[in-house]
Scaffold this motif. Structure first.
Motif, mmCIF file in Angstrom:
data_model
loop_
_atom_site.group_PDB
_atom_site.id
_atom_site.type_symbol
_atom_site.label_atom_id
_atom_site.label_comp_id
_atom_site.label_asym_id
_atom_site.label_seq_id
_atom_site.Cartn_x
_atom_site.Cartn_y
_atom_site.Cartn_z
ATOM 1 N N GLN A 119 0.848 -1.189 0.000
ATOM 2 C CA GLN A 119 0.000 0.000 0.000
ATOM 3 C C GLN A 119 0.886 1.243 0.000
ATOM 4 O O GLN A 119 1.902 1.280 0.699
ATOM 5 N N ASN A 120 0.490 2.265 -0.749
ATOM 6 C CA ASN A 120 1.217 3.533 -0.813
ATOM 7 C C ASN A 120 0.442 4.627 -0.100
ATOM 8 O O ASN A 120 -0.774 4.723 -0.253
ATOM 9 N N TYR A 121 1.155 5.468 0.654
ATOM 10 C CA TYR A 121 0.569 6.629 1.324
ATOM 11 C C TYR A 121 1.715 7.507 1.824
ATOM 12 O O TYR A 121 2.877 7.230 1.525
ATOM 13 N N LYS A 122 1.410 8.536 2.573
ATOM 14 C CA LYS A 122 2.455 9.402 3.132
ATOM 15 C C LYS A 122 2.343 9.392 4.649
ATOM 16 O O LYS A 122 1.239 9.405 5.193
ATOM 17 N N PHE A 123 3.509 9.379 5.324
ATOM 18 C CA PHE A 123 3.524 9.274 6.777
ATOM 19 C C PHE A 123 4.812 9.897 7.315
ATOM 20 O O PHE A 123 5.793 10.025 6.601
ATOM 21 N N ASN A 125 8.226 9.943 8.920
ATOM 22 C CA ASN A 125 9.346 9.039 9.125
ATOM 23 C C ASN A 125 9.877 9.262 10.541
ATOM 24 O O ASN A 125 10.220 10.387 10.905
ATOM 25 N N PRO A 126 9.948 8.196 11.380
ATOM 26 C CA PRO A 126 10.402 8.383 12.752
ATOM 27 C C PRO A 126 11.860 8.821 12.873
ATOM 28 O O PRO A 126 12.255 9.376 13.892
ATOM 29 N N GLU A 127 12.654 8.586 11.836
ATOM 30 C CA GLU A 127 14.061 8.985 11.882
ATOM 31 C C GLU A 127 14.259 10.435 11.445
ATOM 32 O O GLU A 127 15.012 11.175 12.069
ATOM 33 N N THR A 128 13.581 10.857 10.373
ATOM 34 C CA THR A 128 13.781 12.215 9.854
ATOM 35 C C THR A 128 12.764 13.213 10.405
ATOM 36 O O THR A 128 12.957 14.415 10.287
ATOM 37 N N LYS A 129 11.668 12.697 10.960
ATOM 38 C CA LYS A 129 10.557 13.528 11.469
ATOM 39 C C LYS A 129 9.877 14.315 10.352
ATOM 40 O O LYS A 129 9.199 15.294 10.608
ATOM 41 N N LYS A 130 10.044 13.877 9.109
ATOM 42 C CA LYS A 130 9.427 14.530 7.964
ATOM 43 C C LYS A 130 8.367 13.616 7.361
ATOM 44 O O LYS A 130 8.493 12.387 7.422
ATOM 45 N N ILE A 131 7.326 14.225 6.765
ATOM 46 C CA ILE A 131 6.321 13.441 6.055
ATOM 47 C C ILE A 131 6.932 13.011 4.727
ATOM 48 O O ILE A 131 7.421 13.845 3.962
ATOM 49 N N GLU A 132 6.910 11.692 4.486
ATOM 50 C CA GLU A 132 7.537 11.134 3.298
ATOM 51 C C GLU A 132 6.621 10.085 2.671
ATOM 52 O O GLU A 132 5.799 9.492 3.367
ATOM 53 N N PRO A 133 6.798 9.819 1.380
ATOM 54 C CA PRO A 133 6.067 8.713 0.763
ATOM 55 C C PRO A 133 6.481 7.404 1.439
ATOM 56 O O PRO A 133 7.659 7.211 1.765
ATOM 57 N N LYS A 134 5.512 6.532 1.651
ATOM 58 C CA LYS A 134 5.783 5.269 2.333
ATOM 59 C C LYS A 134 5.064 4.148 1.605
ATOM 60 O O LYS A 134 3.968 4.343 1.083
ATOM 61 N N GLN A 135 5.691 2.984 1.581
ATOM 62 C CA GLN A 135 5.059 1.777 1.073
ATOM 63 C C GLN A 135 4.978 0.791 2.219
ATOM 64 O O GLN A 135 5.982 0.508 2.874
ATOM 65 N N MET A 136 3.781 0.293 2.464
ATOM 66 C CA MET A 136 3.541 -0.621 3.580
ATOM 67 C C MET A 136 3.231 -2.008 3.038
ATOM 68 O O MET A 136 2.354 -2.161 2.188
ATOM 69 N N TYR A 137 3.974 -3.000 3.538
ATOM 70 C CA TYR A 137 3.687 -4.393 3.202
ATOM 71 C C TYR A 137 2.859 -4.974 4.339
ATOM 72 O O TYR A 137 3.217 -4.816 5.516
ATOM 73 N N CYS A 138 1.749 -5.631 3.999
ATOM 74 C CA CYS A 138 0.848 -6.171 5.015
ATOM 75 C C CYS A 138 0.467 -7.608 4.706
ATOM 76 O O CYS A 138 0.366 -7.997 3.543
ATOM 77 N N GLU A 139 0.242 -8.361 5.775
ATOM 78 C CA GLU A 139 -0.299 -9.709 5.665
ATOM 79 C C GLU A 139 -1.483 -9.835 6.605
ATOM 80 O O GLU A 139 -1.448 -9.339 7.734
ATOM 81 N N LYS A 140 -2.517 -10.494 6.102
ATOM 82 C CA LYS A 140 -3.717 -10.740 6.893
ATOM 83 C C LYS A 140 -3.493 -11.991 7.747
ATOM 84 O O LYS A 140 -2.940 -12.981 7.280
ATOM 85 N N LEU A 141 -3.934 -11.921 9.005
ATOM 86 C CA LEU A 141 -3.887 -13.081 9.897
ATOM 87 C C LEU A 141 -5.186 -13.045 10.699
ATOM 88 O O LEU A 141 -5.368 -12.161 11.547
ATOM 89 N N THR A 142 -6.065 -13.958 10.422
ATOM 90 C CA THR A 142 -7.422 -14.006 10.992
ATOM 91 C C THR A 142 -8.088 -12.638 10.846
ATOM 92 O O THR A 142 -8.283 -12.179 9.743
ATOM 93 N N GLU A 143 -8.399 -11.975 11.942
ATOM 94 C CA GLU A 143 -9.078 -10.671 11.894
ATOM 95 C C GLU A 143 -8.114 -9.504 12.106
ATOM 96 O O GLU A 143 -8.518 -8.432 12.551
ATOM 97 N N THR A 144 -6.836 -9.718 11.802
ATOM 98 C CA THR A 144 -5.833 -8.669 11.972
ATOM 99 C C THR A 144 -5.036 -8.463 10.689
ATOM 100 O O THR A 144 -5.039 -9.319 9.799
ATOM 101 N N VAL A 145 -4.350 -7.328 10.639
ATOM 102 C CA VAL A 145 -3.452 -7.005 9.535
ATOM 103 C C VAL A 145 -2.112 -6.630 10.163
ATOM 104 O O VAL A 145 -2.048 -5.719 10.993
#
Length: 152
Positions: A119-123, A125-145
């Motif tokens: 998934q792509n969005y902006k968030f 960055n905990p290291e730079t403290k700046k809003i940056e483009p981010k790609q999130m990899y996710c896996e579903k496990l029962t009722e969680t992500v």
């Protein structure tokens, strides 16, 4: 006629630019996928309570530079957060990024039809403290992500 050295230099630059490495030495997409798979295995072997506590406590095996694990229930409630423990227990379904994208809602909706996804969005960055483009990899496990992301 193009100089052979110039052609080699240009080719090397293109290769570096297309590399799966994230900006500024951050984690890569491969790092994110591997960490999420490790997190899913940890949940399966130790149980939700222990695993979520480990992710939120920033256990060394679940934090790598700007990469950390987050877990959401299918309603958007944060169950674990490797960057900000204050998020645990909060329902973030309506949270939007700087562009107005309801990325948590999108994430849990994607998990309803896919077992794994990017998934792509902006968030921030905990290291730079700046809003940056981010790609999130996710896996579903029962009722969680279970997710881990990289900054671009």
């Amino acid at each position: 006629m193009v100089q052979p050295r110039l052609l080699v230099a240009a080719s090397a630059l293109l290769l570096l630019m297309s590399s799966p490495q994230a900006a500024d030495g951050g984690a890569t997409r491969a790092d994110a996928e591997a960490m999420v798979k490790k997190a899913v295995a940890h949940i399966k072997s130790t149980g939700d309570t222990k695993a979520y506590a480990d992710f939120t406590a920033k256990a060394p095996q679940f934090v790598d530079r700007d990469l950390y694990i987050v877990v959401y229930r299918s309603d958007g409630t944060v169950l674990a957060h490797g960057s900000n423990a204050k998020m645990v227990g909060k329902n973030l379904i309506e949270l939007k990024d700087i562009d107005g994208k309801a990325f948590i809602k999108e994430r849990v909706d994607m998990a309803k039809s896919k077992n794994s996804f990017w998934q792509n969005y902006k968030f921030t960055n905990p290291e730079t403290k700046k809003i940056e483009p981010k790609q999130m990899y996710c896996e579903k496990l029962t009722e969680t992500v279970i997710c881990g992301g990289v900054y671009l």
